[in-house]
Design an enzyme around this catalytic site. Structure first.
Site, PDB file in Angstrom:
ATOM      1  N   ASP A 160      -9.158   6.648  -1.672  1.00  0.00           N
ATOM      2  CA  ASP A 160      -8.599   5.168  -2.430  1.00  0.00           C
ATOM      3  C   ASP A 160      -9.628   4.483  -3.017  1.00  0.00           C
ATOM      4  O   ASP A 160     -10.562   4.084  -2.371  1.00  0.00           O
ATOM      5  CB  ASP A 160      -7.895   4.587  -0.834  1.00  0.00           C
ATOM      6  N   ASP A 177      -5.794   1.790  -5.691  1.00  0.00           N
ATOM      7  CA  ASP A 177      -4.693   0.659  -4.980  1.00  0.00           C
ATOM      8  C   ASP A 177      -4.407  -0.292  -6.533  1.00  0.00           C
ATOM      9  O   ASP A 177      -5.320  -0.964  -6.310  1.00  0.00           O
ATOM     10  CB  ASP A 177      -4.727   0.013  -3.998  1.00  0.00           C
ATOM     11  N   GLU A 213      -1.762   3.562  -8.154  1.00  0.00           N
ATOM     12  CA  GLU A 213       0.432   3.046  -7.089  1.00  0.00           C
ATOM     13  C   GLU A 213       0.347   1.907  -8.685  1.00  0.00           C
ATOM     14  O   GLU A 213      -0.305   0.635  -8.753  1.00  0.00           O
ATOM     15  CB  GLU A 213      -0.642   2.402  -5.658  1.00  0.00           C
ATOM     16  N   HIS A 219       2.302   5.823   3.670  1.00  0.00           N
ATOM     17  CA  HIS A 219       1.965   4.983   5.186  1.00  0.00           C
ATOM     18  C   HIS A 219       2.186   3.542   4.374  1.00  0.00           C
ATOM     19  O   HIS A 219       2.191   2.779   5.205  1.00  0.00           O
ATOM     20  CB  HIS A 219       0.453   5.112   4.996  1.00  0.00           C
ATOM     21  N   ASP A 220       3.446   3.081   3.937  1.00  0.00           N
ATOM     22  CA  ASP A 220       3.612   2.134   3.564  1.00  0.00           C
ATOM     23  C   ASP A 220       5.343   2.116   4.173  1.00  0.00           C
ATOM     24  O   ASP A 220       6.271   1.182   3.507  1.00  0.00           O
ATOM     25  CB  ASP A 220       3.194   1.172   2.276  1.00  0.00           C
TER      26      ASP A 220
HETATM   27  O1  ISL Z   1       4.304  -4.406  -5.430  1.00  0.00           O
HETATM   28  C1  ISL Z   1       4.642  -4.343  -4.158  1.00  0.00           C
HETATM   29  C2  ISL Z   1       5.889  -4.637  -3.871  1.00  0.00           C
HETATM   30  O2  ISL Z   1       6.849  -4.255  -4.926  1.00  0.00           O
HETATM   31  C3  ISL Z   1       3.648  -3.786  -2.827  1.00  0.00           C
HETATM   32  O3  ISL Z   1       4.617  -3.269  -2.383  1.00  0.00           O
HETATM   33  C4  ISL Z   1       2.827  -3.723  -3.437  1.00  0.00           C
HETATM   34  O4  ISL Z   1       1.691  -2.599  -4.943  1.00  0.00           O
HETATM   35  C5  ISL Z   1       1.736  -2.668  -2.546  1.00  0.00           C
HETATM   36  O5  ISL Z   1       2.409  -3.328  -1.367  1.00  0.00           O
HETATM   37  C6  ISL Z   1       0.922  -2.042  -2.666  1.00  0.00           C
HETATM   38  O6  ISL Z   1       0.581  -1.920  -0.918  1.00  0.00           O
HETATM   39  C7  ISL Z   1      -1.158  -1.409  -0.846  1.00  0.00           C
HETATM   40  O7  ISL Z   1      -1.833  -1.865  -0.869  1.00  0.00           O
HETATM   41  C8  ISL Z   1      -2.197  -2.904   0.049  1.00  0.00           C
HETATM   42  C9  ISL Z   1      -1.804  -2.176   1.079  1.00  0.00           C
HETATM   43  O8  ISL Z   1      -1.607  -2.720   2.307  1.00  0.00           O
HETATM   44  C10 ISL Z   1      -0.539  -1.292   1.316  1.00  0.00           C
HETATM   45  O9  ISL Z   1      -0.933  -0.114   2.519  1.00  0.00           O
HETATM   46  C11 ISL Z   1      -1.579  -0.645   0.094  1.00  0.00           C
HETATM   47  O10 ISL Z   1      -0.878   0.724  -0.753  1.00  0.00           O
HETATM   48  C12 ISL Z   1      -2.289  -4.221   0.122  1.00  0.00           C
HETATM   49  O11 ISL Z   1      -4.342  -2.719  -0.158  1.00  0.00           O
END
Ligand code: ISL
Ligand code: CA
Length: 546
Positions: A98, A199, A248, A316-317
């Site tokens: 990551d 990320d 992402e 994981h989200d």
């Molecule tokens: O854009 C978003 C919602 O429309 C957010 O979801 C965002 O892009 C996303 O939450 C990012 O997630 C990532 O970064 C976060 C972390 O907590 C997450 O686990 C990770 O996947 C901060 O680093």
């Protein structure tokens, strides 16, 4: 278009905290990943994406990095990581790590310096603006709730963060910041990692602070114009090392994704975040199948013009798909698998998805780890909502559902550890576990194994075009993948009810074999067909017109 190794590859996302604990502190570790490489090899995956393992105070489970060059000792040390890399490479498995560069931890030495004074050399590494305790520079809201600004009494200014206040955003307009980041990226590449998952990369560019939000609250920091310059700089490094990159990229539209991915793109592929469309009353939400379908249909068609998608259904989200898209049954999990896995792109599996791990039956807020879930819960209580209702509302879509320990066996702690784990093991672990499914005919795990090998073996899935049918049907996903004369028809009923549909006649009359299905009963596929609840099939045909 030249061939790339990842076009024919399957990825596995690994959440190291919950994968395998080997020193019995209740937290997964690098040795645990190493121990389970044979499992991953047997499953048939080609590369891993490992969630952050860097030094971190763990406000956001590793997404708040305090030293980019060190690993968090709870996972192990750098030597162990290099051994893991070697071991994976020897088995022909690549490893992506990551890359978290939108922000750091507030404990990172850069931020500790930055906070010291307005003229500190590191001040411009982050975003600071004039504020008072009562008045923030603007009204923007962070992803994890509350203002994007936190006031600092010492220097009487506020700093900017799109996530938690312990995750200050880096100032990408500062060339020194970019130089430090690029140096760090090169360092990991020199170490031998095979690529990165970037990320929150679409947030690195911000609008000016006086930007007015109209409808989309995230607009000021989501895929903001000017980001192309930074992406182009990043991609120069990635190209130099010829590594695989997956971004992402929330807020990057399907149309723009062509510019972001593909042969001349910034990255090899991106995750869209649009397909997670919810339906139902708050607290009882499920995934909207038609919502999912529409988004995927649009992305797939747009990217056919020259881009590439990272396909996923869990991470994981997100909560577990068997609970949010399926109805808890194995058939539903198999149907979901077929539906997304055979589209055009590189499919990812999130740990535990392949055995049908389900949402955790949380009973109290104390069982929860995620700061965002807790924030949501307490803000509901503050609004006068009862504890019971607040819990239901906050937990329905909590990220913690997918973060409980991997269920390896029916042994105590599901074979994850021998002590209590950082998040509890799901109570269904005696039935739902790798050991059990490895030996049980018809299990989800064996099905995934078959699906992976099919995805790699059948050329249509790698090189083929895609065409959707039954586009407006609320529950049935139907598409073909074609390459030269060969075709595969994928048809999936994503509902608990039987569905009668019309499949394209010319395909049905040219069908050859059933490549895969999730019901064992013999079935002849006619063009007018009644699909059973969550029934799914993949049918090979020959296109006589070609
Ligand atoms: O854009 C978003 C919602 O429309 C957010 O979801 C965002 O892009 C996303 O939450 C990012 O997630 C990532 O970064 C976060 C972390 O907590 C997450 O686990 C990770 O996947 C901060 O680093
Ligand atoms: Ca451990």
């Amino acid at each position: 278009m030249e061939s790339k190794w990842w076009e024919n590859a399957v990825g596995y996302q690994l959440y190291p905290r919950s994968f395998q604990d080997t020193n019995y502190d209740g937290i997964g570790d690098i040795q645990g990943i190493r121990k389970r490489l044979p499992y991953l090899k047997e499953l048939g995956v080609d590369f891993l994406w490992i969630n952050p393992m860097y030094q971190s105070p763990n406000i956001d489970n590793g997404y708040d990095i305090s030293d980019f060059y060190k690993l968090n000792p709870e996972f192990g040390n750098l030597d162990e990581f290099i051994e893991l890399l070697d071991a994976a490479h020897q088995m022909g498995i690549k490893v992506l790590v990551d890359l978290v560069v939108n922000h750091t931890s507030d404990q990172h030495p850069w931020f500790l310096e930055s906070k010291k004074s307005k003229d500190n050399p590191y001040r411009e590494y982050y975003h600071w603006a004039e504020a008072t305790p009562e008045k923030m520079p603007n009204n923007w809201q962070s992803f994890f709730g509350g203002s994007t600004w936190t006031y600092d009494e010492h220097t009487e200014q506020a700093y900017f963060h799109v996530f938690a206040k312990e995750q200050p955003d880096l100032n990408w307009t500062n060339p020194k910041v970019r130089e430090e980041i690029y140096q760090m990226i090169r360092w990991w590449l020199e170490l031998g990692v095979d690529g990165f998952r970037l990320d929150a990369i679409s947030h690195i560019q911000k609008e000016s602070w006086d930007f007015k939000i109209t409808s989309n609250p995230w607009a000021p920091f989501m895929n903001v114009s000017g980001i192309e310059n930074y992406m182009a700089e990043l991609s120069t490094i990635f190209r130099e090392y010829q590594v695989m990159t997956v971004g992402e990229a929330s807020g990057v539209t399907s149309h723009e994704a062509i510019k972001w991915t593909g042969n001349h793109g910034f990255l090899d592929m991106i995750f869209e975040l649009e397909h997670n469309v919810k339906i139902g009353n708050p607290g009882e939400e499920k995934t909207s199948i038609i919502g999912f379908k529409k988004v995927m249909q649009r992305w797939q068609m747009d990217l056919l013009k020259g881009g590439w998608q990272a396909l996923y259904i869990e991470n994981h989200d997100l909560p577990r798909s068997i609970s949010t898209m399926g109805n808890g049954t194995i058939e539903s999990a198999k149907a979901i698998a077929i539906a997304y896995f055979l589209m055009r792109g590189t499919p990812f599996i999130y740990q535990g998805q392949e055995i049908g791990m389900a949402n955790y039956p949380f009973r109290t807020i104390e069982e929860v780890d995620g700061e965002d879930t807790k924030y949501f819960y307490y803000s509901l209580l503050n609004q006068g909502i009862s504890e019971k209702k607040a819990l239901k509302l906050a937990l329905n879509w909590s990220r913690d559902h997918s973060r409980t320990p991997m269920q390896w066996s029916a042994d105590c702690q599901a074979g994850f550890s021998e002590v209590a784990s950082w998040l509890p093991v799901h109570p269904n672990y005696r039935q739902v576990n790798v050991e059990n499914e490895k030996n049980r005919q018809g299990s989800l795990l064996l099905f995934y194994q078959e699906l992976i090998s099919l995805r790699k073996k059948i050329v249509e899935f790698t090189k083929g075009s895609i065409t959707f049918y039954l586009k407006k049907h609320p529950y049935v996903i139907c598409y073909t993948r074609e390459f030269q004369r060969l075709g595969a028809l994928v048809v999936v009923n994503l509902s608990e009810k039987k569905q009668k549909v019309d499949l394209p006649k010319w395909i049905i009359s040219n069908q050859k074999t059933i490549l895969l299905k999730n019901y064992t009963e013999e079935k002849v596929f006619t063009s007018r067909i009644e699909l059973l609840p969550y029934e799914a099939a993949v049918i090979r045909y020959v296109n006589p017109k070609k």
